[in-house]
Design a protein around this motif. Structure first.
Motif, mmCIF file in Angstrom:
data_model
loop_
_atom_site.group_PDB
_atom_site.id
_atom_site.type_symbol
_atom_site.label_atom_id
_atom_site.label_comp_id
_atom_site.label_asym_id
_atom_site.label_seq_id
_atom_site.Cartn_x
_atom_site.Cartn_y
_atom_site.Cartn_z
ATOM 1 N N CYS A 199 2.332 -6.140 -0.135
ATOM 2 C CA CYS A 199 3.863 -5.669 -0.059
ATOM 3 C C CYS A 199 4.444 -4.889 -1.327
ATOM 4 C CB CYS A 199 4.838 -7.002 -0.031
ATOM 5 S SG CYS A 199 6.599 -6.663 0.055
ATOM 6 N N GLU A 200 5.014 -3.811 -0.914
ATOM 7 C CA GLU A 200 5.869 -3.130 -2.009
ATOM 8 C C GLU A 200 7.075 -2.982 -1.722
ATOM 9 O OE1 GLU A 200 5.006 -2.651 -5.172
ATOM 10 O OE2 GLU A 200 2.943 -2.825 -5.291
ATOM 11 N N ALA A 201 7.883 -2.535 -2.671
ATOM 12 C CA ALA A 201 9.333 -2.135 -2.431
ATOM 13 C C ALA A 201 9.731 -0.819 -1.538
ATOM 14 C CB ALA A 201 10.043 -1.674 -3.750
ATOM 15 N N ASP A 202 8.657 0.007 -1.505
ATOM 16 C CA ASP A 202 9.094 1.326 -0.513
ATOM 17 C C ASP A 202 7.553 1.778 0.180
ATOM 18 O OD1 ASP A 202 7.939 3.150 -2.242
ATOM 19 O OD2 ASP A 202 9.779 3.088 -3.370
ATOM 20 N N ALA A 203 8.092 2.573 0.981
ATOM 21 C CA ALA A 203 6.917 3.007 1.849
ATOM 22 C C ALA A 203 6.131 4.071 1.155
ATOM 23 C CB ALA A 203 7.299 3.932 3.170
ATOM 24 N N GLU A 204 6.699 4.924 0.257
ATOM 25 C CA GLU A 204 5.790 5.696 -0.634
ATOM 26 C C GLU A 204 4.858 5.199 -1.387
ATOM 27 O OE1 GLU A 204 7.254 9.815 -2.741
ATOM 28 O OE2 GLU A 204 8.484 7.959 -3.499
ATOM 29 N N GLN A 205 5.184 3.756 -2.175
ATOM 30 C CA GLN A 205 4.248 3.074 -2.863
ATOM 31 C C GLN A 205 3.074 2.505 -1.821
ATOM 32 O OE1 GLN A 205 7.407 0.560 -4.454
ATOM 33 N NE2 GLN A 205 6.008 0.648 -6.223
ATOM 34 N N ILE A 206 3.425 2.111 -0.726
ATOM 35 C CA ILE A 206 2.278 1.653 0.244
ATOM 36 C C ILE A 206 1.548 2.926 0.622
ATOM 37 C CG2 ILE A 206 2.346 0.868 2.470
ATOM 38 C CD1 ILE A 206 2.495 -1.358 0.582
ATOM 39 N N ARG A 207 2.055 4.018 0.999
ATOM 40 C CA ARG A 207 1.111 5.096 1.446
ATOM 41 C C ARG A 207 0.079 5.396 0.307
ATOM 42 N NH1 ARG A 207 5.112 8.015 2.798
ATOM 43 N NH2 ARG A 207 5.244 9.375 1.050
ATOM 44 N N LEU A 208 0.568 5.455 -1.032
ATOM 45 C CA LEU A 208 -0.479 5.513 -2.239
ATOM 46 C C LEU A 208 -1.418 4.466 -2.141
ATOM 47 C CD1 LEU A 208 -1.111 7.585 -4.257
ATOM 48 C CD2 LEU A 208 0.338 6.450 -5.993
ATOM 49 N N LYS A 209 -1.062 3.426 -1.922
ATOM 50 C CA LYS A 209 -2.183 2.109 -2.061
ATOM 51 C C LYS A 209 -3.101 2.412 -0.861
ATOM 52 C CE LYS A 209 1.049 -1.140 -4.118
ATOM 53 N NZ LYS A 209 0.285 -1.454 -5.597
ATOM 54 N N GLU A 210 -2.686 2.656 0.135
ATOM 55 C CA GLU A 210 -3.603 2.774 1.401
ATOM 56 C C GLU A 210 -4.609 3.906 1.139
ATOM 57 O OE1 GLU A 210 -1.336 0.806 5.216
ATOM 58 O OE2 GLU A 210 -0.592 2.916 4.618
ATOM 59 N N HIS A 234 9.960 -4.932 2.509
ATOM 60 C CA HIS A 234 9.601 -4.638 3.720
ATOM 61 C C HIS A 234 8.592 -3.607 4.071
ATOM 62 C CE1 HIS A 234 12.917 -7.421 5.050
ATOM 63 N NE2 HIS A 234 13.642 -6.457 4.239
ATOM 64 N N ALA A 235 8.052 -3.244 3.006
ATOM 65 C CA ALA A 235 6.639 -2.140 3.337
ATOM 66 C C ALA A 235 5.456 -2.898 3.027
ATOM 67 C CB ALA A 235 7.044 -0.798 2.148
ATOM 68 N N TRP A 236 4.577 -2.621 4.062
ATOM 69 C CA TRP A 236 3.214 -3.356 3.871
ATOM 70 C C TRP A 236 2.117 -2.410 4.039
ATOM 71 C CZ3 TRP A 236 3.173 -8.468 2.734
ATOM 72 C CH2 TRP A 236 4.566 -9.341 3.031
ATOM 73 N N ALA A 237 0.955 -2.976 3.651
ATOM 74 C CA ALA A 237 -0.316 -2.241 3.871
ATOM 75 C C ALA A 237 -1.207 -3.462 4.375
ATOM 76 C CB ALA A 237 -0.832 -1.717 2.494
ATOM 77 N N PRO A 238 -1.576 -3.428 5.678
ATOM 78 C CA PRO A 238 -2.288 -4.498 6.122
ATOM 79 C C PRO A 238 -3.874 -4.798 5.570
ATOM 80 C CG PRO A 238 -1.626 -2.865 7.985
ATOM 81 C CD PRO A 238 -1.256 -2.095 6.450
ATOM 82 N N TRP A 239 -4.143 -5.885 5.538
ATOM 83 C CA TRP A 239 -5.292 -6.191 5.052
ATOM 84 C C TRP A 239 -6.486 -5.418 5.840
ATOM 85 C CZ3 TRP A 239 -5.777 -8.545 0.792
ATOM 86 C CH2 TRP A 239 -4.821 -9.487 0.350
ATOM 87 N N GLN A 240 -7.792 -5.127 5.216
ATOM 88 C CA GLN A 240 -8.657 -4.582 6.010
ATOM 89 C C GLN A 240 -10.104 -5.438 5.637
ATOM 90 O OE1 GLN A 240 -8.380 -1.868 8.029
ATOM 91 N NE2 GLN A 240 -6.225 -1.986 7.320
ATOM 92 N N PRO A 241 -10.947 -5.611 6.501
ATOM 93 C CA PRO A 241 -12.091 -6.517 6.240
ATOM 94 C C PRO A 241 -12.795 -5.979 5.095
ATOM 95 C CG PRO A 241 -11.796 -5.901 8.803
ATOM 96 C CD PRO A 241 -10.858 -4.971 7.939
ATOM 97 N N GLY A 242 -13.503 -6.861 4.103
ATOM 98 C CA GLY A 242 -14.116 -6.588 3.033
ATOM 99 C C GLY A 242 -13.163 -6.273 1.982
ATOM 100 N N TRP A 243 -11.997 -6.434 1.853
ATOM 101 C CA TRP A 243 -10.959 -6.324 0.598
ATOM 102 C C TRP A 243 -11.299 -7.894 0.065
ATOM 103 C CZ3 TRP A 243 -5.315 -3.854 1.564
ATOM 104 C CH2 TRP A 243 -5.625 -2.559 1.620
ATOM 105 N N THR A 244 -11.155 -7.710 -1.164
ATOM 106 C CA THR A 244 -11.229 -8.728 -2.025
ATOM 107 C C THR A 244 -10.032 -9.227 -2.751
ATOM 108 O OG1 THR A 244 -13.571 -8.444 -2.475
ATOM 109 C CG2 THR A 244 -12.311 -9.752 -4.116
ATOM 110 N N LEU A 245 -9.324 -10.401 -2.772
ATOM 111 C CA LEU A 245 -8.201 -10.773 -3.470
ATOM 112 C C LEU A 245 -8.652 -11.417 -4.641
ATOM 113 C CD1 LEU A 245 -5.017 -11.548 -3.791
ATOM 114 C CD2 LEU A 245 -5.628 -13.722 -2.366
ATOM 115 N N VAL A 246 -7.998 -11.292 -5.777
ATOM 116 C CA VAL A 246 -8.259 -11.951 -7.142
ATOM 117 C C VAL A 246 -7.188 -12.537 -7.576
ATOM 118 C CG1 VAL A 246 -9.358 -11.595 -9.305
ATOM 119 C CG2 VAL A 246 -10.196 -10.092 -7.636
ATOM 120 N N THR A 247 -7.213 -13.834 -7.743
ATOM 121 C CA THR A 247 -6.132 -14.422 -7.735
ATOM 122 C C THR A 247 -6.426 -15.830 -8.826
ATOM 123 O OG1 THR A 247 -4.115 -15.898 -7.040
ATOM 124 C CG2 THR A 247 -6.131 -16.175 -5.957
ATOM 125 N N ASP A 248 -5.567 -16.632 -9.083
ATOM 126 C CA ASP A 248 -5.750 -17.677 -10.075
ATOM 127 C C ASP A 248 -5.985 -19.112 -9.336
ATOM 128 O OD1 ASP A 248 -2.951 -19.310 -10.733
ATOM 129 O OD2 ASP A 248 -2.625 -17.072 -10.261
#
Length: 261
Positions: A186-197, A221-235
């Motif tokens: 999730c990000e604050a706006d579609a412009e940020q999400i488009r860049l991430k994708e 309310h701006a989202w980039a869907p998960w893609q197979p093979g992505w990796t989440l690094v969390t604690d």
């Protein structure tokens, strides 16, 4: 009036819109003892920065959760961010070409990379990453230009996207404001999400860096869907049920143990 006073007034306007709902120019003018034209300039600036939405005669908060500044977010979950950065650093090989997103956790990774030899090439739209890595030994640095977002200390928009279309990367390290197993990041706006994708499409490996409090959060309310093979690094404090739901979507999960410092 000093620029510091103007910045403080604009921050107060954002907080007021978040707490009290739509705010009018005349009311704000009286509250802050400045002219209506000054308030209109403040609202225009805040709208351009993506912090408020203009209404007839005033402004309102963009979402139920106001986007906070990068400076304010830097101290949140600092220990977890250091641990995530330390683990993510092990995924950067000597001689690699990598892409660093904006965000405080990715900035922590840039700080961890500082001083690491091996001829790593880093491209980034983030001024925070640039400040961390500028002049760092063994790091070749490229800054992506574009429209500057003060809240994230980073560039977005067509110029940044055009630069990315001419590069490829071994890995990208993405930040995010929220993580949902069903929706993505999730990000604050579609412009940020488009860049991430676009960052993800230009990279061989995709790492999403997010501390546990962001898992299950959906502040915008701006989202980039998960893609197979992505990796989440969390604690390690992350909710196991959420992690299992991510794994069910073919997302690899890496858990960063606490750092020793």
């Amino acid at each position: 009036m000093t620029s510091a006073e103007a910045r403080a007034r604009r921050e107060s306007i954002v907080e007021l819109a978040q707490d009290a709902g739509p705010t009018g120019v005349d009311d704000l003018s009286v509250r802050f003892a400045v002219s209506p034209s000054t308030i209109r300039r403040d609202l225009a600036r805040l709208t351009a920065d993506g912090r408020l939405a203009r209404t007839y005669g005033g402004a309102m908060a963009l979402t139920a959760s106001a986007e906070t500044s990068l400076q304010r977010r830097t101290d949140e979950a600092a220990e977890a961010k250091r641990a995530i950065a330390a683990l993510a650093l092990t995924r950067i090989a000597a001689g690699a070409t990598v892409l660093f997103d904006a965000g405080s956790t990715v900035a922590a990774l840039a700080r961890a990379l500082r001083g690491v030899a091996g001829g790593v090439t880093v491209a980034t739209p983030s001024l925070s990453a640039v400040f961390e890595l500028g002049g760092a030994e063994g790091v070749h640095l490229t800054c992506l230009g574009g429209h500057y977002r003060p809240l994230s200390h980073a560039f977005v928009g067509p110029l940044a996207e055009a630069a990315l279309e001419r590069m490829t990367f071994d890995a990208v390290f993405l930040g995010t404001d929220g993580v949902s197993p069903a929706l993505g990041i999730c990000e604050a706006d579609a412009e940020q999400i488009r860049l991430k994708e676009l960052m993800a499409r230009r990279s061989h490996r995709v790492y999403v860096l997010a501390h546990a409090a962001k898992l299950g959060a959906s502040p915008f309310h701006a989202w980039a869907p998960w893609q197979p093979g992505w990796t989440l690094v969390t604690d390690t404090s992350a909710d196991p049920a959420l992690l299992d739901a991510l794994r069910a979507r073919e997302v690899e999960v890496l858990l960063a143990p606490p750092t020793s410092d």
